[in-house]
Write an enzyme that holds these catalytic residues in place. Structure first.
Site, PDB file in Angstrom:
ATOM      1  N   CYS A   1      11.276  26.209  36.868  1.00 45.23           N
ATOM      2  CA  CYS A   1      11.410  25.072  37.706  1.00 45.23           C
ATOM      3  C   CYS A   1      10.791  23.767  37.099  1.00 45.23           C
ATOM      4  CB  CYS A   1      10.280  25.766  38.910  1.00 45.23           C
ATOM      5  SG  CYS A   1       9.670  24.430  40.173  1.00 45.23           S
TER       6      CYS A   1
ATOM      7  N   CYS B   1       7.409  17.391  43.400  1.00 44.42           N
ATOM      8  CA  CYS B   1       6.646  18.406  44.527  1.00 44.42           C
ATOM      9  C   CYS B   1       5.497  17.976  44.676  1.00 44.42           C
ATOM     10  CB  CYS B   1       6.838  19.730  44.126  1.00 44.42           C
ATOM     11  SG  CYS B   1       5.922  20.933  45.117  1.00 44.42           S
TER      12      CYS B   1
ATOM     13  N   CYS C   1       3.345  25.132  37.029  1.00 41.76           N
ATOM     14  CA  CYS C   1       4.597  24.604  37.373  1.00 41.76           C
ATOM     15  C   CYS C   1       5.031  23.391  36.878  1.00 41.76           C
ATOM     16  CB  CYS C   1       4.910  24.786  38.826  1.00 41.76           C
ATOM     17  SG  CYS C   1       6.369  23.839  39.322  1.00 41.76           S
TER      18      CYS C   1
ATOM     19  N   CYS D   1       0.844  23.084  41.715  1.00 35.48           N
ATOM     20  CA  CYS D   1       0.617  24.211  41.180  1.00 35.48           C
ATOM     21  C   CYS D   1       0.521  24.034  39.492  1.00 35.48           C
ATOM     22  CB  CYS D   1       1.568  25.285  41.419  1.00 35.48           C
ATOM     23  SG  CYS D   1       1.805  25.453  42.933  1.00 35.48           S
TER      24      CYS D   1
ATOM     25  N   SER E   1      12.023  30.369  49.147  1.00 32.55           N
ATOM     26  CA  SER E   1      10.737  30.564  48.431  1.00 32.55           C
ATOM     27  C   SER E   1       9.837  29.642  48.968  1.00 32.55           C
ATOM     28  CB  SER E   1      10.994  30.626  47.113  1.00 32.55           C
ATOM     29  OG  SER E   1       9.822  30.700  46.405  1.00 32.55           O
TER      30      SER E   1
ATOM     31  N   GLU F   1      17.348  19.282  39.415  1.00 29.28           N
ATOM     32  CA  GLU F   1      17.786  20.426  38.436  1.00 29.28           C
ATOM     33  C   GLU F   1      18.514  21.557  39.328  1.00 29.28           C
ATOM     34  OE1 GLU F   1      14.653  22.020  36.187  1.00 29.28           O
ATOM     35  OE2 GLU F   1      14.034  20.236  35.399  1.00 29.28           O
TER      36      GLU F   1
ATOM     37  N   CYS G   1      20.633  28.584  42.154  1.00 33.51           N
ATOM     38  CA  CYS G   1      19.186  28.253  42.464  1.00 33.51           C
ATOM     39  C   CYS G   1      18.989  26.850  42.670  1.00 33.51           C
ATOM     40  CB  CYS G   1      18.620  28.654  41.167  1.00 33.51           C
ATOM     41  SG  CYS G   1      16.496  28.426  41.339  1.00 33.51           S
TER      42      CYS G   1
HETATM   43  N1  SAH Z   1       7.916  25.442  46.089  1.00 30.66           N
HETATM   44  C1  SAH Z   1       8.539  26.942  46.462  1.00 30.66           C
HETATM   45  C2  SAH Z   1       9.971  27.038  45.560  1.00 30.66           C
HETATM   46  C3  SAH Z   1      10.228  26.628  44.130  1.00 30.66           C
HETATM   47  S1  SAH Z   1       9.328  27.150  42.919  1.00 30.66           S
HETATM   48  C4  SAH Z   1       7.643  27.949  45.727  1.00 30.66           C
HETATM   49  O1  SAH Z   1       6.620  27.382  44.922  1.00 30.66           O
HETATM   50  O2  SAH Z   1       7.754  29.105  45.981  1.00 30.66           O
HETATM   51  C5  SAH Z   1      10.070  28.706  42.715  1.00 30.66           C
HETATM   52  C6  SAH Z   1       9.214  29.859  42.182  1.00 30.66           C
HETATM   53  O3  SAH Z   1       9.160  29.648  40.889  1.00 30.66           O
HETATM   54  C7  SAH Z   1       7.867  30.004  42.681  1.00 30.66           C
HETATM   55  O4  SAH Z   1       7.525  31.337  43.087  1.00 30.66           O
HETATM   56  C8  SAH Z   1       6.973  29.476  41.513  1.00 30.66           C
HETATM   57  O5  SAH Z   1       5.601  29.785  41.787  1.00 30.66           O
HETATM   58  C9  SAH Z   1       7.716  29.928  40.438  1.00 30.66           C
HETATM   59  N2  SAH Z   1       7.329  29.234  39.121  1.00 30.66           N
HETATM   60  C10 SAH Z   1       6.959  27.649  39.155  1.00 30.66           C
HETATM   61  N3  SAH Z   1       6.573  27.752  37.819  1.00 30.66           N
HETATM   62  C11 SAH Z   1       6.991  28.723  37.030  1.00 30.66           C
HETATM   63  C12 SAH Z   1       6.702  29.024  35.632  1.00 30.66           C
HETATM   64  N4  SAH Z   1       6.321  28.094  34.597  1.00 30.66           N
HETATM   65  N5  SAH Z   1       7.170  30.299  35.186  1.00 30.66           N
HETATM   66  C13 SAH Z   1       7.485  31.020  35.979  1.00 30.66           C
HETATM   67  N6  SAH Z   1       7.565  30.868  37.487  1.00 30.66           N
HETATM   68  C14 SAH Z   1       7.370  29.705  37.971  1.00 30.66           C
HETATM   69 FE1  SF4 Z   2       5.871  22.948  44.123  1.00 24.83          FE
HETATM   70 FE2  SF4 Z   2       6.070  24.209  41.743  1.00 24.83          FE
HETATM   71 FE3  SF4 Z   2       4.228  24.847  43.650  1.00 24.83          FE
HETATM   72 FE4  SF4 Z   2       6.619  25.587  43.968  1.00 24.83          FE
HETATM   73  S1  SF4 Z   2       5.492  26.246  42.483  1.00 24.83           S
HETATM   74  S2  SF4 Z   2       5.022  24.638  45.394  1.00 24.83           S
HETATM   75  S3  SF4 Z   2       7.811  23.642  43.293  1.00 24.83           S
HETATM   76  S4  SF4 Z   2       4.339  22.774  42.396  1.00 24.83           S
END
Ligand code: SAH
Ligand code: SF4
Length: 350
Positions: free
Chosen positions: A337, A99, A106, A103, A195, A73, A92
């Site tokens: 994301c 990944c 996410c 998390c 990030s 995306e 973006c």
């Molecule tokens: N992997 C990297 C970059 C991609 S995610 C990272 O984790 O930083 C980019 C940002 O989107 C991160 O700060 C992540 O925590 C946030 N993010 C992921 N899922 C999300 C969600 N459901 N709502 C808001 N932010 C989210």
């Molecule tokens: Fe991976 Fe999503 Fe965690 Fe970023 S926020 S490290 S993309 S699992």
């Protein structure tokens, strides 16, 4: 290919400055050279399979299929000038298909890891957005909303799409250098933000790259107990060690660090947690972005109310930590994301 050296500069300019879509339109190159390029190479690595634009038209999102079928995306966010800052168009972009870091809030993390993107696949996302942005600028010039010569294109790039940029370190750094090149897209390093979930060895390595980019750390909690509940990576790189690495990074680069803090209702958004975060970041040149979570399909999390977000901000202020509650963009198009891929797979499967 037996061509003179200056041809490589012309080709580079056609690809990355003019963002040409085909070799045929690269009129600076000789016809025979264009022909042999066409026979041996293709330009784009991305095929758009779905595109959505938010109802306010500020945010659009594309789902691309890569040559091996993987889906990624890319989002473009348009910001009007607000008096302090000029008009911006931010791309973006993704660095991995999926990944591995898992998390729990996410959507990408919940889909698992597929593979790293190549340098070409990372840069191609910005090129696609640049084509859109330039077409929009030209439309505005035709409509009299912009003066001639004001073609701005993409002004900022954030590595906040799918995947963990620092887990695809080499390709991410090479892509940044391509985006930054003055003969190409010419995106200033200070307009590029990487990030990371907080991979300590790579953060320290990045400090030595001599790049003036912005670093954003996805912290999302002020202590190990809270952070480990949603971010498995915290077991490997706990909060104190991460903040320690940030101090080293800031000392070396003299750059302010951004912290991302996704607000999860009644999980990490209390005033006590804000104060704890304030104490943790005290003495670090930083800025905190507070982001009410974009709830995912299966996730258990709800968004923090704006009033609670504001009081969290107040808690940080007590410790002198500046913060912004981030404007939501693209909520109605699943712009979080990995959320479009999640939806698209449902649609494509049915
Ligand atoms: N992997 C990297 C970059 C991609 S995610 C990272 O984790 O930083 C980019 C940002 O989107 C991160 O700060 C992540 O925590 C946030 N993010 C992921 N899922 C999300 C969600 N459901 N709502 C808001 N932010 C989210
Ligand atoms: Fe991976 Fe999503 Fe965690 Fe970023 S926020 S490290 S993309 S699992």
């Amino acid at each position: 290919m037996g061509e003179k050296k200056f041809r490589s500069d012309q080709l580079w300019r056609s690809l990355y400055h003019d963002v040409s879509n085909s070799f045929e339109e690269m009129s600076t190159l000789s016809k025979p050279f264009r022909k042999s390029l066409r026979e041996k190479y293709s330009i784009s690595t991305l095929k758009e399979v779905m595109a959505l634009t938010s109802s306010d038209r500020t945010t659009s999102k594309s789902l691309y299929r890569l040559c091996d079928g993987e889906l990624i995306e890319t989002v473009m966010m348009r910001y009007e000038s607000d008096g302090h800052r000029r008009n911006r168009k931010t791309a973006c972009i993704s660095t991995q298909a999926g990944c591995a870091l898992g998390c729990t809030f996410c959507a990408t993390g919940q889909q698992g890891f597929r593979r790293n993107l190549t340098v070409g696949e990372i840069v191609a996302q910005v090129i696609e957005m640049q084509r859109v942005a330039i077409a929009e600028d030209l439309d505005q010039i035709d409509g009299g909303q912009r003066t001639k010569g004001e073609v701005q294109g993409v002004t900022n790039v954030v590595f906040m799409g799918m995947g963990e940029p620092l887990a695809n370190y080499k390709n991410t750094i090479s892509a940044i250098r391509v985006l930054n090149d003055g003969q190409g897209l010419n995106i200033g390093a200070r307009h590029i933000t990487v990030s990371t979930v907080g991979l300590i060895p790579e953060i320290l390595k990045l400090a030595d790259e001599d790049l003036q980019i912005n670093l954003a750390i996805s912290l999302h909690a002020p202590d190990n107990a809270t952070r480990s509940q949603t971010m498995p990576v915290n077991k490997r790189y706990p909060v104190e060690e991460l903040i320690n690495a940030c101090h080293k990074y800031a000392a070396k680069t003299k750059r302010r660090i951004f912290f991302e803090y996704v607000l999860l209702k009644e999980q990490n958004d209390s005033i006590e947690q804000a104060q704890k975060l304030g104490r943790l970041l005290n003495g670090l040149h930083c800025h905190v972005n507070l982001i009410p979570v974009n709830p995912t399909r299966d996730g258990p999390f709800e968004r923090t109310d704006l009033i609670v977000a504001k009081s969290f901000q107040g808690g940080l202020k007590q410790y002198g930590i500046p913060s912004t509650v981030r404007m939501e963009k693209g909520i109605d198009i699943n712009a979080g994301c990995g959320q479009l891929r999640e939806r698209a797979i449902e649609i494509l499967d049915n």
